[in-house]
Design a protein around this motif. Structure first.
Motif, PDB file in Angstrom:
ATOM      1  N   GLY A   1     -26.662 -38.219  18.358  1.00 17.63           N
ATOM      2  CA  GLY A   1     -26.192 -37.557  19.572  1.00 17.63           C
ATOM      3  C   GLY A   1     -25.188 -38.398  20.338  1.00 17.63           C
ATOM      4  N   PHE A   2     -25.454 -39.699  20.433  1.00 20.68           N
ATOM      5  CA  PHE A   2     -24.501 -40.596  21.100  1.00 20.68           C
ATOM      6  C   PHE A   2     -23.173 -40.647  20.346  1.00 20.68           C
ATOM      7  CE2 PHE A   2     -28.040 -42.844  23.414  1.00 20.68           C
ATOM      8  CZ  PHE A   2     -27.535 -42.618  24.681  1.00 20.68           C
ATOM      9  N   PHE A   3     -23.232 -40.692  19.022  1.00 21.96           N
ATOM     10  CA  PHE A   3     -22.024 -40.711  18.212  1.00 21.96           C
ATOM     11  C   PHE A   3     -21.221 -39.418  18.416  1.00 21.96           C
ATOM     12  CE2 PHE A   3     -19.887 -39.692  14.144  1.00 21.96           C
ATOM     13  CZ  PHE A   3     -18.955 -40.722  14.146  1.00 21.96           C
ATOM     14  N   ALA A   4     -21.919 -38.291  18.407  1.00 25.52           N
ATOM     15  CA  ALA A   4     -21.266 -36.995  18.623  1.00 25.52           C
ATOM     16  C   ALA A   4     -20.593 -36.958  19.989  1.00 25.52           C
ATOM     17  CB  ALA A   4     -22.288 -35.869  18.504  1.00 25.52           C
ATOM     18  N   GLN A   5     -21.291 -37.427  20.993  1.00 24.34           N
ATOM     19  CA  GLN A   5     -20.731 -37.422  22.347  1.00 24.34           C
ATOM     20  C   GLN A   5     -19.538 -38.363  22.449  1.00 24.34           C
ATOM     21  OE1 GLN A   5     -21.932 -35.253  24.681  1.00 24.34           O
ATOM     22  NE2 GLN A   5     -20.119 -35.837  25.811  1.00 24.34           N
TER      23      GLN A   5
ATOM     24  N   ILE B   1      -1.151 -31.820  25.537  1.00 24.02           N
ATOM     25  CA  ILE B   1      -2.360 -31.780  24.714  1.00 24.02           C
ATOM     26  C   ILE B   1      -1.948 -31.765  23.253  1.00 24.02           C
ATOM     27  CG2 ILE B   1      -4.458 -30.522  24.114  1.00 24.02           C
ATOM     28  CD1 ILE B   1      -4.454 -29.374  26.940  1.00 24.02           C
ATOM     29  N   PRO B   2      -2.116 -32.894  22.551  1.00 20.64           N
ATOM     30  CA  PRO B   2      -1.746 -32.944  21.139  1.00 20.64           C
ATOM     31  C   PRO B   2      -2.794 -32.218  20.283  1.00 20.64           C
ATOM     32  CG  PRO B   2      -2.704 -35.021  21.799  1.00 20.64           C
ATOM     33  CD  PRO B   2      -2.607 -34.169  23.044  1.00 20.64           C
ATOM     34  N   VAL B   3      -2.413 -31.848  19.068  1.00 18.82           N
ATOM     35  CA  VAL B   3      -3.340 -31.135  18.187  1.00 18.82           C
ATOM     36  C   VAL B   3      -4.567 -31.990  17.865  1.00 18.82           C
ATOM     37  CG1 VAL B   3      -2.261 -31.772  15.988  1.00 18.82           C
ATOM     38  CG2 VAL B   3      -3.471 -29.603  16.195  1.00 18.82           C
ATOM     39  N   ALA B   4      -4.438 -33.306  17.886  1.00 17.59           N
ATOM     40  CA  ALA B   4      -5.585 -34.190  17.637  1.00 17.59           C
ATOM     41  C   ALA B   4      -6.698 -33.936  18.654  1.00 17.59           C
ATOM     42  CB  ALA B   4      -5.158 -35.654  17.673  1.00 17.59           C
ATOM     43  N   TYR B   5      -6.328 -33.559  19.854  1.00 13.33           N
ATOM     44  CA  TYR B   5      -7.309 -33.218  20.887  1.00 13.33           C
ATOM     45  C   TYR B   5      -8.214 -32.095  20.402  1.00 13.33           C
ATOM     46  CZ  TYR B   5      -9.092 -31.315  25.308  1.00 13.33           C
ATOM     47  OH  TYR B   5      -9.898 -30.848  26.315  1.00 13.33           O
ATOM     48  N   TRP B   6      -7.607 -31.060  19.811  1.00 15.61           N
ATOM     49  CA  TRP B   6      -8.398 -29.907  19.364  1.00 15.61           C
ATOM     50  C   TRP B   6      -9.245 -30.249  18.146  1.00 15.61           C
ATOM     51  CZ3 TRP B   6      -8.961 -27.042  23.183  1.00 15.61           C
ATOM     52  CH2 TRP B   6      -7.928 -26.805  24.073  1.00 15.61           C
ATOM     53  N   TYR B   7      -8.717 -31.080  17.238  1.00 13.11           N
ATOM     54  CA  TYR B   7      -9.522 -31.478  16.082  1.00 13.11           C
ATOM     55  C   TYR B   7     -10.721 -32.330  16.505  1.00 13.11           C
ATOM     56  CZ  TYR B   7      -6.347 -29.517  12.649  1.00 13.11           C
ATOM     57  OH  TYR B   7      -5.620 -28.653  11.893  1.00 13.11           O
ATOM     58  N   LEU B   8     -10.507 -33.258  17.427  1.00 15.16           N
ATOM     59  CA  LEU B   8     -11.635 -34.046  17.938  1.00 15.16           C
ATOM     60  C   LEU B   8     -12.619 -33.153  18.682  1.00 15.16           C
ATOM     61  CD1 LEU B   8      -9.880 -37.317  19.117  1.00 15.16           C
ATOM     62  CD2 LEU B   8     -11.649 -37.130  17.356  1.00 15.16           C
ATOM     63  N   SER B   9     -12.109 -32.138  19.376  1.00 14.92           N
ATOM     64  CA  SER B   9     -12.978 -31.184  20.063  1.00 14.92           C
ATOM     65  C   SER B   9     -13.871 -30.463  19.065  1.00 14.92           C
ATOM     66  CB  SER B   9     -12.151 -30.154  20.844  1.00 14.92           C
ATOM     67  OG  SER B   9     -11.424 -30.764  21.874  1.00 14.92           O
ATOM     68  N   VAL B  10     -13.293 -30.023  17.949  1.00 18.86           N
ATOM     69  CA  VAL B  10     -14.070 -29.294  16.943  1.00 18.86           C
ATOM     70  C   VAL B  10     -15.110 -30.203  16.301  1.00 18.86           C
ATOM     71  CG1 VAL B  10     -13.950 -28.184  14.666  1.00 18.86           C
ATOM     72  CG2 VAL B  10     -12.343 -27.530  16.464  1.00 18.86           C
ATOM     73  N   VAL B  11     -14.697 -31.376  15.853  1.00 18.98           N
ATOM     74  CA  VAL B  11     -15.631 -32.280  15.178  1.00 18.98           C
ATOM     75  C   VAL B  11     -16.738 -32.723  16.128  1.00 18.98           C
ATOM     76  CG1 VAL B  11     -15.884 -34.516  14.033  1.00 18.98           C
ATOM     77  CG2 VAL B  11     -13.943 -33.051  13.481  1.00 18.98           C
ATOM     78  N   GLY B  12     -16.357 -33.180  17.319  1.00 18.03           N
ATOM     79  CA  GLY B  12     -17.365 -33.600  18.298  1.00 18.03           C
ATOM     80  C   GLY B  12     -18.288 -32.469  18.681  1.00 18.03           C
TER      81      GLY B  12
ATOM     82  N   PHE C   1     -16.551 -36.649  20.969  1.00 15.30           N
ATOM     83  CA  PHE C   1     -16.105 -35.632  21.910  1.00 15.30           C
ATOM     84  C   PHE C   1     -15.351 -36.283  23.075  1.00 15.30           C
ATOM     85  CE2 PHE C   1     -16.801 -32.168  25.021  1.00 15.30           C
ATOM     86  CZ  PHE C   1     -16.301 -31.126  24.260  1.00 15.30           C
ATOM     87  N   PHE C   2     -15.806 -37.441  23.520  1.00 18.40           N
ATOM     88  CA  PHE C   2     -15.131 -38.191  24.588  1.00 18.40           C
ATOM     89  C   PHE C   2     -13.740 -38.660  24.145  1.00 18.40           C
ATOM     90  CE2 PHE C   2     -14.121 -42.552  25.929  1.00 18.40           C
ATOM     91  CZ  PHE C   2     -13.835 -42.335  27.271  1.00 18.40           C
ATOM     92  N   LEU C   3     -13.603 -39.050  22.867  1.00 15.63           N
ATOM     93  CA  LEU C   3     -12.327 -39.567  22.379  1.00 15.63           C
ATOM     94  C   LEU C   3     -11.189 -38.571  22.543  1.00 15.63           C
ATOM     95  CD1 LEU C   3     -13.107 -41.550  19.109  1.00 15.63           C
ATOM     96  CD2 LEU C   3     -12.391 -42.443  21.334  1.00 15.63           C
ATOM     97  N   ARG C   4     -11.517 -37.286  22.542  1.00 16.06           N
ATOM     98  CA  ARG C   4     -10.469 -36.278  22.709  1.00 16.06           C
ATOM     99  C   ARG C   4      -9.761 -36.456  24.046  1.00 16.06           C
ATOM    100  NH1 ARG C   4     -12.339 -30.821  24.856  1.00 16.06           N
ATOM    101  NH2 ARG C   4     -13.729 -31.508  26.482  1.00 16.06           N
ATOM    102  N   MET C   5     -10.507 -36.816  25.077  1.00 14.44           N
ATOM    103  CA  MET C   5      -9.904 -37.026  26.396  1.00 14.44           C
ATOM    104  C   MET C   5      -9.010 -38.268  26.396  1.00 14.44           C
ATOM    105  SD  MET C   5     -10.836 -34.365  27.897  1.00 14.44           S
ATOM    106  CE  MET C   5     -10.002 -34.742  29.408  1.00 14.44           C
TER     107      MET C   5
END
Length: 103
Positions: free
Chosen positions: A20-24, A46-57, A27-31
């Protein structure tokens, strides 16, 4: 020697908690990605990497929440995940039609 589970400040820490901490964290890295990209562009960006990190997180958080069996959090996270995936599709559709101007 197995160190799990253990307790810190009354919270039980086990493998799922670390997941859970890893997932969070993902998700934080997107910001952080969005912040750095905006600073470099000199404007809100907002780069596309933001959305990919959003999906994975979000997917990892969704898995973690499923284990908790909390219907309120599951439904909220599922909706957010769908929105992040939709944004990736919109990005790629716009890119294929040359509607996106990269900074």
């Amino acid at each position: 020697m197995n160190i799990f589970p253990f307790t810190i400040f009354g919270f039980v820490i086990d493998g799922w908690t670390l997941f859970g901490f890893f997932a969070q964290f993902l998700f934080f890295l997107r910001m952080m990605v969005q912040w750095v990209a905006s600073e470099r562009a000199g404007k809100s960006y907002i780069p596309v990497a933001y959305w990919y990190l959003s999906v994975v997180g979000s997917m990892l958080i969704f898995i973690y929440i499923l284990r908790l069996r909390d219907i309120v959090l599951v439904s909220g996270q599922a909706l957010a995940l769908l929105i992040y995936i939709r944004n990736i599709f919109l990005y790629h559709r716009a890119r294929s039609t040359k509607e996106i101007i990269e900074s």
